[in-house]
Design a protein around this motif. Sequence first.
Motif, short mmCIF file in Angstrom:
data_model
loop_
_atom_site.label_atom_id
_atom_site.label_comp_id
_atom_site.label_asym_id
_atom_site.label_seq_id
_atom_site.Cartn_x
_atom_site.Cartn_y
_atom_site.Cartn_z
N CYS A 1 0.83 -1.20 0.00
CA CYS A 1 0.00 0.00 0.00
C CYS A 1 0.87 1.25 0.00
O CYS A 1 1.85 1.35 0.73
CB CYS A 1 -0.88 -0.01 1.24
SG CYS A 1 -1.78 1.53 1.46
N CYS B 1 0.65 5.26 7.51
CA CYS B 1 -0.65 4.82 8.00
C CYS B 1 -0.58 4.42 9.47
O CYS B 1 0.34 3.75 9.91
CB CYS B 1 -1.13 3.63 7.18
SG CYS B 1 -2.76 3.09 7.66
N CYS C 1 -0.22 -5.22 4.61
CA CYS C 1 -0.23 -4.01 3.80
C CYS C 1 1.08 -3.80 3.06
O CYS C 1 1.11 -3.19 1.99
CB CYS C 1 -0.48 -2.77 4.66
SG CYS C 1 -2.01 -2.82 5.56
N CYS D 1 -8.09 0.02 0.55
CA CYS D 1 -7.50 -0.28 1.85
C CYS D 1 -7.99 -1.65 2.28
O CYS D 1 -9.11 -2.04 1.99
CB CYS D 1 -7.92 0.77 2.87
SG CYS D 1 -7.35 0.42 4.53
S1 SF4 Z 1 -4.47 -0.08 6.53
FE1 SF4 Z 1 -5.10 0.49 4.49
S2 SF4 Z 1 -4.17 2.47 4.17
FE2 SF4 Z 1 -3.16 1.61 5.91
S3 SF4 Z 1 -1.39 0.62 5.05
FE3 SF4 Z 1 -2.99 -0.92 5.13
S4 SF4 Z 1 -3.98 -0.85 3.17
FE4 SF4 Z 1 -2.76 0.99 3.36
#
Ligand code: SF4
Lengths: 325, 647
Positions: free
Chosen positions: B276, B282, B289, B307
């Motif tokens: 991500c 985040c 992720c 997400c």
């Molecule tokens: S929770 Fe969502 S926004 Fe945060 S790193 Fe994981 S995928 Fe990305």
Amino acid sequence: MIRYIIRRALYAIPILFGVNLLTFVLFFVVNSPNDMARFHLGFKRVTPQAIVQWKHDHGYDKPMLFNDRAKGVQKITQTVFFQRSMKLFVFDFGRSDEGRDIGYDIRQRMWPSLAIALPTFVIGILVNITTALFLVFFRSTYLDWLGRLALVAMMSVSSLFYIIGGQYLFGKTLRLVPISGYAPGLHAFKFVVLPVVIGVISGIGASGRLYRAFFLEEIEKDYVRTARAKGLSEMSVLFRHVLKNAMIPILTSVVVVVPSLFLGSLIMESFFGIPGLGAYTLDAINAQDFATVRAMVFLGSLFYIVGLALTDITYMLVDPRIRLK
Amino acid sequence: MSHATVLEVDGLQTEFAGQGYVVNGVSFTIARGESLVLLGESGSGKSTIALSIMRLIAEPAGRIRGGRVVFEGTDLLRIEEQRMRRIRGRGIAMVFQEPQSALNPVLTIGTQLGECLPAKGRRTRGLGLLDAVGLPDPTWAYGAYPHQLSGGMRQRVVIAMAIAAEPGLLIADEPTSALDVTIQAQILELIKAEQRRRDMAVLFVTHDLGVAHLMADEVAVLYRGTVVEQASRALLFANPQHPYTRDLFAAIPSREKRGASLAAPDRVYDIQETGCCYAGRCREVQSQCRVCEPVLREGSAGVRVRCVIVDTPRAPSPDGVREPDTGGDPAGGDLLEAEGLCVNFTAADRIFGQKRQIRVVNEVSLRIGRGRTLALVGESGSGKTTLGKAITRLLPLAGGRLRFEGEDMTTVRGEDLRRWRRDIQMIFQDPYASLDPRMTVGEIVAEGLRAQRIMPAASRFSRVQELLRQVGIAGGSIDRYPHQFSGGQRQRIAIARALAVQPKLIICDEPTSALDVSVQAQILNLLRDLQREAGLSYLFITHNLALVEYLAHDVVILYAGRIIERGSVDQILTNPRHPYTVSLFAAVPRFDHPPLVNVMVKGEVPAELVMEGCPFHPRCGRALPHCRYERPLLRGFEDGHEAACHL
Ligand code: SF4
Ligand code: SF4
């Protein structure tokens, strides 16, 4: 506007005075009036009396800058500098050390100078702008790259090469035009062509590159993007939008030489045997003719000052941001 | 209203040499009469998307690498330039951010507008358009050059050019970011009105949540070249889903968040190769992720979120910790008192050399309490920056008195002036311009110490390191140069330099207006912490009213070089007295609550100073007959609350 011109004219007086004084001092550091007299009389006929006589005839018998023996203002006015140099301010050039009327000579010789300098100037600007526009239209292509290479090459070659090469090729080998010389009136044409062509060609390298840079600077600007977003073609963008803006730096950079066009070019005129003011100046230097040298230096600085004023005025006329403030 | 799709962007990718994919697989559609807002901070690729649709990416540095841009059934990426040119301006028109530079300076407005119109009846139609976009004197404007018009007027001209050929889609790229709020409100209203009238589709690019709320039917939130969340305006603002969107909301300063720190990323983004794109910042990052990139998934009610944890119920974004507001004590005494300050500005004509004096600050009196923040609010041309400089005596005073800690500083000079200047430091809007690019960060911070000769050279080094730590710059950065830092970090360095001489007052001149909201949040937190710890006072010069609500204790509102209202922040916010103050606050687009009153200020600040009567009277909606010739003086309402108005 009127106020501006008056102020500019007032500023010019001390500058011209300084230039005059400097030419005077420099010239007489190298040559004393005695040397000049000897040179002009021809070394064989020199006698002390002849020198005194020559100096008296030509007005070099007074003190240089300051007359101790005179009274009041005459301490200043009864000097070689005042008598001979200050008259220039009313455009009274007097006689040359050889007795010729300098004013008359200048009026005669300015036309051949102009016949070469003016076309070289006008055609030069047109050619340089066209070259630059062409390169900008084909920017980041091979054509642009080759063109730039050619400009750098042309810039690196001495202008003497163009003159001699041109005379050899067109005058000697192809016999299209005379190698040098001049004739008045319409006959001047065949004598003028070659120097003009060579003058234009030797200028393309430096100016073409400079103008190309001006155009590229404009083409990066936001208003060009707006113009493209309207759906205008690349041609209209270049000619209607970019050219008009780039003309501001181009015009203001060339206007300064316009008045000096009268004075011609030293190199061109002596190589091509043109009886203009450039050659005139060169001859006067060689002949140690102070009166003529001084007159030409004075005119040169005067024209340069006028050129600077013209630059400001042009700037005002072509840039609405200044014109309509 | 028909709902035919006007524009469909599908998997658009645009690459810039040296930056990689600035737009990486963006898809959205816009229907007729609808507006989609692309919301993002700098580096999100939002403007690049707009330019890619127009195929105006500056080649060869930038290249569209893939995807489709289908406009009214034609894929614009697959047609020749010739056809594309006919679509530009006629099918899709664009309004740009900088009205200052978007128009050609040497062509008249009429000429430039005329390029968008057919030759027949060009002038009549041009005048009609100028009238339609609200130029007060269309005939004059038609023959005028761009520099003769104000920024707002120029933006109206750009809009007139855009709508001239009745485009099906209007792209507006931050059209109001360079304008004052009252002018912004007018321009946004104009765009909305034209959209309704012509049933246009609008693609609106902005970084401002309030503007997005005002303009959008649908919002796509961008982060580093991808859409991370897309939803209807109502859903997005009621219930933001993606962690990035939630962080954005939390970073906005507002009245409700007073006394609490703002949510701000504490890390600089580290570039994620896989997984991500937001994982580096985040707060809810999961182990998976970092491994694989989440896809944009359809959540409930048409919300699309990129997400892994979408639709898992979560607590609302944590608000920062609230600490007691130390500066709130007005009994601390005054640090700086200014009385009747006047500053003249000499305008000299470049060529003609005529000079004339213009009074830009007129009879301004203010006090800054110890440990308090005074916000100096005004739009461009109000004289706020000039006043800030005059207070440090960087500009000559034409009148008035300055007292600092009770001592008269109006005329001190030489060594005394220098010693006093140590107590007052300034930080500016553009940190890059105020840091010498050839000095290392260590030298920049140490410079103040050295110039003021407060410290032996030996202990200077450790002091510099301590200062940098205090503002959150790693100690190892001491030998690096300003250009190696981001905008936010540079502002921190500027703050460290200011702190080096242990000032009592810092004048902050729009310190965050060039920064993204999340970076702004970091700087605001830092300034707050410094005030709490060191009891600093701030003079905060700004046009951003959200900042005022969030951090000011006292507020002074300037208009055309005069104070028109002052009071405590509560007085000004709950009970503004001056019509200008009222409309200023009303002009700020809000998403948290509707505007209090809907008053839009008419017109713009007149170019010539209003010499008689109330300076605001040409624009005031409530002007009384005698406002024209009688100047209102500041008069008191409640305790310490004053306004200059006849009402
Ligand atoms: S929770 Fe969502 S926004 Fe945060 S790193 Fe994981 S995928 Fe990305
Ligand atoms: S004094 Fe009159 S014109 Fe000025 S703000 Fe008050 S009501 Fe408006």
